[in-house]
Design a protein around this motif. Structure first.
Motif, mmCIF file in Angstrom:
data_model
loop_
_atom_site.group_PDB
_atom_site.id
_atom_site.type_symbol
_atom_site.label_atom_id
_atom_site.label_comp_id
_atom_site.label_asym_id
_atom_site.label_seq_id
_atom_site.Cartn_x
_atom_site.Cartn_y
_atom_site.Cartn_z
ATOM 1 N N PHE A 105 -1.323 4.486 -11.837
ATOM 2 C CA PHE A 105 0.137 4.389 -11.961
ATOM 3 C C PHE A 105 0.717 3.975 -10.613
ATOM 4 N N SER B 74 7.726 5.563 -6.128
ATOM 5 C CA SER B 74 7.145 6.282 -4.987
ATOM 6 C C SER B 74 5.691 5.848 -4.840
ATOM 7 N N ASP B 75 5.170 5.969 -3.621
ATOM 8 C CA ASP B 75 3.808 5.463 -3.415
ATOM 9 C C ASP B 75 2.724 6.535 -3.530
ATOM 10 N N PHE B 76 3.122 7.809 -3.698
ATOM 11 C CA PHE B 76 2.177 8.930 -3.852
ATOM 12 C C PHE B 76 1.275 9.111 -2.619
ATOM 13 N N LEU B 77 1.703 8.629 -1.459
ATOM 14 C CA LEU B 77 0.839 8.741 -0.277
ATOM 15 C C LEU B 77 1.268 9.931 0.590
ATOM 16 N N TYR B 78 0.287 10.605 1.162
ATOM 17 C CA TYR B 78 0.574 11.725 2.061
ATOM 18 C C TYR B 78 0.887 11.187 3.452
ATOM 19 N N GLU B 79 2.034 11.603 3.973
ATOM 20 C CA GLU B 79 2.540 11.079 5.244
ATOM 21 C C GLU B 79 1.589 11.328 6.417
ATOM 22 N N PHE C 256 -9.104 10.480 -0.605
ATOM 23 C CA PHE C 256 -8.698 11.646 -1.378
ATOM 24 C C PHE C 256 -8.462 11.269 -2.843
ATOM 25 N N TYR C 257 -7.667 10.230 -3.059
ATOM 26 C CA TYR C 257 -7.333 9.845 -4.437
ATOM 27 C C TYR C 257 -8.565 9.402 -5.223
ATOM 28 N N ARG D 117 3.094 0.390 2.993
ATOM 29 C CA ARG D 117 2.829 1.554 2.134
ATOM 30 C C ARG D 117 2.580 1.088 0.699
#
Lengths: 235, 222
Positions: free
Chosen positions: A81, A85-90, A100-101, A138
């Motif tokens: 998906f 939002s990009d679902f990335l951890y800052e 991780f993903y 990003r």
């Protein structure tokens, strides 16, 4: 052709407001569906419902022949998906986010380098913290994660947003390539010309349901059974 | 479940190592709380010694509230909560991962606070093994309860103010039991800490079980 996604009379509510009001949809393997419609017509809600992110109050959603409600965990691992939002951890680097993903979704790590390379993020850039990246970078990182996961279904909500012209072209070629390899893709975009050219079928949404559906290469309108009166008007 | 928990533990610890929110913000705040209590009760050194166990756990509770907030704010920026849901991870694994990371962070903080009550309140530590057991069980219970309510609160717009409102009352039994057990081990009350340790164990098991079972629906809650 085998149906990968089947929605039957899907209704979803936000409070008492219907965000999806009786959606019927069948998507075959390798299809590229372009969802069009003005803001608030249910495009994002439909993508989120297919991804299992929106609870449906009635109807059924079958993904790869399985009931989404009963097999949510397994089916989610087969779907990628790309959201607003990009679902990335800052506080993780691009590569750490991807690792991780990929590990969490049960995908192998074999395609990380290739995906980073594809999106122009290899080398030192892959070791940069996500918080230090531009919006476009990003977005590229989120797309790289999507590619590396090797999902069977891509749900792309405004995938062209935040990308420069080169990256948009690159994304389009990736979508076409993925589709030719059997990936089923549903996308919504305000870049109508680009998306129509890319897609195999165009679906028009209004008021939370599908009002028209036609092959992007023809002008023939395929009228959904449940929405004949609405679609006639639109047509 | 354990595989998913380990993934969450590694990710959250890496993020904490980078951002240093616990070490640079939560820990100083906890120490400031201890110092402020010391100022407030300065003229009554005896009262300070007697109150040390309770003040220690109140400082832990407030710090835990901040740490829980941080744990879930990681998952709300860039909608990573949706990202987690889309991965098809075991919700019980996500819950356990979050609880273990919170327990590790708070345990380190509790060691610092332990030195704090010795220096500032003149408390005397007796049985280190029992003190550590009490601390671990209490922290596990608090972290489990906090993770349940942190997840619940994070789906609301008013999450910042809602979390303490939900978390502080539900943690009262753990606070009470941990304080009673500490009073015995710090020598301010004569008796055995074992019944309180058993109660802390029961709370930890109950909160952990409820969390593993309920975290799936909580995570899916919009």
């Amino acid at each position: 052709m085998e149906n990968v996604i089947t929605l039957q009379s899907v209704v979803a509510l936000s409070g008492s407001y219907p965000i999806l009001s009786g959606v019927d949809l069948e998507v075959a393997r390798g299809e590229i569906i372009f969802l069009q419609g003005s803001n608030g017509t249910g495009k994002t809600s439909l993508l989120r419902a297919i991804g299992g992110l929106v609870s449906i109050s009635s109807g059924t959603i079958y993904i790869l022949g399985q009931d989404l409600l009963k097999n949510k965990r397994v089916l989610r691992q087969k779907m990628g998906f790309l959201s607003h939002s990009d679902f990335l951890y800052e506080d993780l680097t691009i590569e750490e986010n991807m690792r991780f993903y990929l590990k969490a979704s049960g995908a192998g790590l074999d395609h990380i380098d290739q995906a980073l390379d594809h999106m122009g993020l290899s080398g030192r850039l892959s070791k940069v913290l996500t918080s230090r990246l531009s919006v476009g970078q990003r977005r590229r990182a989120a797309i790289a994660t999507l590619i590396a996961r090797q999902c069977e279904i891509w749900l792309l909500d405004e995938p062209h947003a935040g990308l420069d012209a080169d990256a948009r072209d690159l994304l389009d070629s990736l979508i076409t390539q993925a589709s030719s390899q059997g990936v089923t893709i549903i996308l919504s975009s305000h870049e109508a010309n680009r998306a129509v050219e890319l897609s195999t079928r165009v679906i028009t949404m209004a008021g939370g349901h599908i009002v028209a559906s036609h092959l992007s290469t023809s002008d023939e309108i395929l009228i959904p059974k449940s929405t004949k009166s609405d679609s006639t008007n639109v047509a | 479940m354990l595989h998913d928990a380990l993934l969450i533990i590694r990710k959250d610890l890496k993020i904490e190592f980078r951002s240093k929110v616990t070490t640079n913000q939560v820990a100083p705040m906890a120490i400031v709380i201890l110092i402020l209590f010391a100022f407030a009760l300065d003229t009554h050194q005896h009262k300070l010694i007697l109150a040390a166990p309770g003040l220690f756990w109140v400082a832990v509770l407030f710090s835990m509230s901040l740490a829980i907030h941080r744990s879930f704010s990681i998952e709300t920026s860039s909608s990573t909560r949706d990202g987690l849901r889309l991965l098809g991870l075991d919700p019980g694994g996500i819950f356990l991962g979050k609880v273990i990371v919170l327990t590790i962070e708070m345990f380190v903080l509790e060691i610092i606070l332990g030195f704090g009550i010795v220096v500032l309140y003149s408390a005397t530590l007796h049985n280190y093994f029992l003190l550590i057991s009490i601390t671990i069980l209490s922290t596990l219970g608090l972290a489990a309860a906090g993770t349940i309510f942190g997840s619940l609160a994070s789906s609301f717009k008013t999450k910042d103010t809602l979390l303490p409102l939900l978390f502080l009352p539900i943690s009262a039994p753990v606070l009470l039991s941990a304080t009673k057990a500490f009073q015995t081990e710090l020598g301010t009350v004569i008796g055995s800490s074992h019944p309180w340790i058993r109660i802390l164990g029961v709370f930890a098991v109950v909160y952990l079980t409820v969390g593993v079972l309920a975290f799936g629906p909580l995570l899916e809650e919009q």
